[in-house]
Design a protein around this motif. Sequence first.
Motif, PDB file in Angstrom:
ATOM      1  N   VAL A   1       3.448  -0.304  -5.385  1.00 26.25           N
ATOM      2  CA  VAL A   1       2.123  -0.424  -4.788  1.00 26.25           C
ATOM      3  C   VAL A   1       1.195  -1.069  -5.813  1.00 26.25           C
TER       4      VAL A   1
ATOM      5  N   GLU B   1       0.856  -1.180   0.000  1.00 24.73           N
ATOM      6  CA  GLU B   1       0.000   0.000   0.000  1.00 24.73           C
ATOM      7  C   GLU B   1       0.898   1.239   0.000  1.00 24.73           C
ATOM      8  N   SER B   2       0.294   2.401  -0.120  1.00 25.10           N
ATOM      9  CA  SER B   2       1.081   3.639  -0.150  1.00 25.10           C
ATOM     10  C   SER B   2       1.885   3.834   1.134  1.00 25.10           C
ATOM     11  N   LYS B   3       1.410   3.302   2.278  1.00 22.43           N
ATOM     12  CA  LYS B   3       2.149   3.449   3.535  1.00 22.43           C
ATOM     13  C   LYS B   3       3.491   2.712   3.517  1.00 22.43           C
TER      14      LYS B   3
END
Length: 138
Positions: free
Chosen positions: A91, A40-42
């Motif tokens: 991602v 994910e973007s995190k």
Amino acid sequence: MNDRDGWIAMADDGFIGLVGPIYHWPFDGSATSRFRFFPESKHTNRMDVVHGGMLMTFADRALGFTARRGDLQRRQATVQLDVHFVKSVRVGEIVDFEGRIISETRTLAFVDGMMTVGGETVLTARGLWRVWSETSKA
């Protein structure tokens, strides 16, 4: 946490709970195990690819569970982890890891594995885990 197409989310209230979820395929008792991660973007760095620390965390978790052979009561700790980055991960890609036990002694487990995206190797890892019996102290 919910399962995902047969993959079982690894429950963890600690660090992995912050960076996960990480999934495993049901353990079948063999020396090989399979894991999956959905970036994910995190998980990205400034270059907009998955941070190497996250890939190392995934490899450490997967190899540790491989050494554990699915026995969550088995007490152990990472002694050494060697990681080689081959390609970057983005991602939205599905990241798989297959780990295997190379050898075991009474107190050590030697494991290695390969991380892939779409069948292409993105990382290789090899490690050594210290194993304690249920009655011994860490």
